[in-house]
Design an enzyme around this catalytic site. Structure first.
Site, short mmCIF file in Angstrom:
data_model
loop_
_atom_site.label_atom_id
_atom_site.label_comp_id
_atom_site.label_asym_id
_atom_site.label_seq_id
_atom_site.Cartn_x
_atom_site.Cartn_y
_atom_site.Cartn_z
N CYS A 63 -13.11 19.64 31.24
CA CYS A 63 -13.51 18.96 32.46
C CYS A 63 -14.56 17.88 32.22
O CYS A 63 -15.09 17.75 31.13
CB CYS A 63 -14.12 19.96 33.43
N GLY A 80 -9.77 15.41 32.57
CA GLY A 80 -9.12 16.36 33.47
C GLY A 80 -8.39 15.65 34.57
O GLY A 80 -8.97 14.81 35.26
N ASN A 127 -18.78 21.99 33.07
CA ASN A 127 -17.86 21.73 31.96
C ASN A 127 -18.17 22.73 30.86
O ASN A 127 -19.31 22.83 30.43
CB ASN A 127 -18.03 20.29 31.46
N GLY A 128 -17.15 23.45 30.43
CA GLY A 128 -17.34 24.46 29.37
C GLY A 128 -16.75 25.78 29.80
O GLY A 128 -16.21 25.90 30.89
N TYR A 170 -10.52 14.27 19.46
CA TYR A 170 -9.51 14.00 20.47
C TYR A 170 -10.04 13.72 21.87
O TYR A 170 -9.54 12.85 22.58
CB TYR A 170 -8.55 15.20 20.56
N CYS A 199 -9.85 27.77 21.19
CA CYS A 199 -11.23 27.44 21.57
C CYS A 199 -11.64 28.32 22.76
O CYS A 199 -10.90 28.45 23.72
CB CYS A 199 -11.32 25.97 21.99
N CYS A 251 -19.63 22.70 15.90
CA CYS A 251 -18.73 23.84 16.03
C CYS A 251 -17.36 23.38 15.55
O CYS A 251 -16.79 22.43 16.08
CB CYS A 251 -18.64 24.31 17.47
N CYS A 267 -12.14 25.74 15.97
CA CYS A 267 -10.69 25.55 16.14
C CYS A 267 -9.99 25.27 14.81
O CYS A 267 -8.78 25.43 14.69
CB CYS A 267 -10.39 24.46 17.17
P1 AMP Z 1 1.52 19.61 20.11
O1 AMP Z 1 2.86 19.18 20.56
O2 AMP Z 1 1.12 20.90 20.79
O3 AMP Z 1 1.37 19.70 18.63
O4 AMP Z 1 0.50 18.55 20.65
C1 AMP Z 1 -0.20 17.68 19.82
C2 AMP Z 1 -0.63 16.50 20.65
O5 AMP Z 1 -1.43 16.92 21.76
C3 AMP Z 1 -1.44 15.50 19.86
O6 AMP Z 1 -0.84 14.25 20.04
C4 AMP Z 1 -2.83 15.53 20.47
O7 AMP Z 1 -3.32 14.22 20.67
C5 AMP Z 1 -2.66 16.21 21.80
N1 AMP Z 1 -3.70 17.21 22.07
C6 AMP Z 1 -4.51 17.83 21.22
N2 AMP Z 1 -5.34 18.69 21.83
C7 AMP Z 1 -5.05 18.61 23.15
C8 AMP Z 1 -5.56 19.25 24.32
N3 AMP Z 1 -6.55 20.12 24.25
N4 AMP Z 1 -5.01 18.91 25.51
C9 AMP Z 1 -4.00 18.02 25.58
N5 AMP Z 1 -3.48 17.38 24.52
C10 AMP Z 1 -3.99 17.67 23.31
#
Ligand code: AMP
Length: 453
Positions: free
Chosen positions: A9, A35, A109-110, A250, A390, A443, A446
């Site tokens: 968030c 979000g 947030n958290g 990210y 996480c 941290c 993950c």
């Molecule tokens: P996946 O298909 O599950 O391997 O998704 C990987 C993709 O999701 C990558 O392109 C990342 O940029 C994106 N991504 C990584 N972490 C998150 C997250 N927490 N929420 C939404 N997208 C994410």
């Protein structure tokens, strides 16, 4: 804690500005990437709090008329990401309550790691909960505290919670900002052009409303905003920084300064480090937009392999309510991402993304690139394998769904149908953000499973 609720968030607080709710609205707009599920603002006119929250994007939830009703010179706002179903309007923030000292609104947030324990204790004593949100615990803890002043009640309450929290509280006359002792999630303080104050999850919100960055709210610090006074600081906890490294990988926007450093620069550094791992001959480096863009630029600059825009992203898809049939199962990804055939056809392509979580995105993208005529596709990931979920506020699935927790690199490479696959290692990632393993300022749970709380 319900497993399908994730707190990914943004929070904002505005204090001492006649158009506080409008500034909160613009700030939330620039924090929309944190979000998209729901958005909300509470304002105070000094006598009463006003709250509007709903599902959907900030621009959908608010309009001029609604913002007019959010009167007053202070406001807090929130954008929420949650994977919860129909009931997520209940789980939208700010969380508002009336209690013996008046009214309050909280944005968070958290993720609180002892939420269930605290909730059960409260329920045993007769508390009634309206939502699944861990944030609601705080309302009860504050309302039940025996202290006379709100500030003391907040201190009381935050001492009973554990985990990740960047919080902003609004009362009728004051605002409070608080960060957990680890500083997991970011929270920065800025000065508005008229002399008022802003706190926000990311500094990109400051740029939009013309605020100047003052400093980060320190881990363990409580800031108190009161009319005609400079913010007062109370050190509630000794700071032991463990900033979330995934904010750099990210989550945060590249134009933000987070944990004191430029997100864009950190991502470019990651790309540069990545280019040193299993270097390969190729014709072009392309990013998976938008997440992979800065690291692909860094990769290209360090390796000398030309950077190209090989995948086009459609920014306007929103939520697709048409579920593709089996035959059209790739439609969803194609609606969002399409190949630039002229750039890719006949080329040896290095494709850079920030992370692989389940592996489905990479698999679809690589198929798409091969169908567009790429002769080779080499997947490069600007973070280490995501092996652990996480618990501090980033939305990651459980371990059984994390591809890197269940497959070797070679198996992942085969699954995503890449010609080669390489990830950044932990040391290189930390080096990219100007840290080291021994320094332990971040941290990395993950990627490493090393949980702090
Ligand atoms: P996946 O298909 O599950 O391997 O998704 C990987 C993709 O999701 C990558 O392109 C990342 O940029 C994106 N991504 C990584 N972490 C998150 C997250 N927490 N929420 C939404 N997208 C994410």
């Amino acid at each position: 804690m319900r497993e399908d609720i994730n707190e990914k968030c943004a929070v904002v607080g505005i204090f001492g500005h006649e158009e506080a709710s409008k500034l909160a609205y613009f700030s939330l707009h620039s924090l929309q990437h944190r979000g998209q599920e729901a958005a909300g603002i509470s304002s105070s006119d000094g006598k009463k709090l006003h709250t509007i929250k709903d599902r959907g994007l900030v621009m959908r939830v608010f309009n001029e008329d609604k913002l007019e009703t959010l009167s007053g010179s202070s406001a807090v706002g929130h954008t929420r990401y949650s994977t919860a179903g129909d009931d997520s309007i209940l789980d939208a923030q700010p969380v508002f309550a009336r209690y013996d000292l008046g009214e309050m609104a909280i944005v968070h947030n958290g993720n609180l790691t002892n939420a269930e324990e605290v909730r059960n204790q409260l329920i045993e004593k007769g508390a009634i909960f309206q939502t699944f949100m861990d944030t609601e615990n705080l309302i009860h803890l504050i309302a039940k505290s025996s202290k006379n002043k709100l500030v003391d009640r907040i201190v009381d309450a935050v001492q009973k919670i554990e985990g990740a929290f960047s919080l902003v509280f609004l009362s009728r006359t004051k605002m409070f900002a608080m960060r957990d002792r680890f500083g997991f999630r970011p929270l920065s303080l800025g000065r508005l052009p008229n002399g008022g104050y802003i706190v926000a999850s990311e500094t990109c919100a400051f740029d939009l409303v013309g605020a100047t960055f003052v400093r980060d709210v320190e881990p363990g610090e409580l800031l108190i905003f009161e009319k005609d006074k400079a913010p007062q600081s109370i050190k509630v906890f000794e700071a032991t920084p463990k900033h979330c490294i995934f904010e750099y990988v990210y989550f945060a926007r590249p134009d933000s300064t987070v944990f004191g450093q430029s997100v864009y620069q950190m991502r470019k550094n990651m790309g540069k480090e990545l280019s040193k791992i299993e270097p390969i001959e190729a014709d072009v480096v392309i990013p998976v937009p938008d997440g992979g863009v800065p690291s692909a630029i860094g990769y290209s600059q360090a390796s000398g392999i030309p950077y190209e825009m090989g995948i086009m992203r459609n920014h306007y898809i929103g939520r697709t309510f048409i579920e593709p049939t089996q035959e059209m199962r790739d439609l969803k990804v194609k609606m969002k991402l399409s190949p630039m055939i002229d750039v890719i056809k006949g080329k040896r392509v290095i494709v850079v993304d920030d992370s692989i979580v389940r592996g489905t995105t990479s698999r679809r993208i690589i198929r798409m690139l091969k169908e567009a005529g790429a002769s080779e596709v080499h997947m490069r990931v600007s973070s280490p394998p995501t092996t652990d979920p996480c618990f501090y506020g980033v939305d990651t699935p459980s371990k059984d769904k994390l591809i890197a927790a269940n497959m070797t690199n070679q198996e992942i490479c085969d699954y995503i149908e890449a010609d080669s696959l390489a990830y950044l290692d932990e040391d290189s990632l930390l080096r990219s953000v100007n840290s080291t393993v021994s320094e332990e300022k971040y941290c990395t749970a993950c990627f490493t499973g090393k949980y702090i709380v």
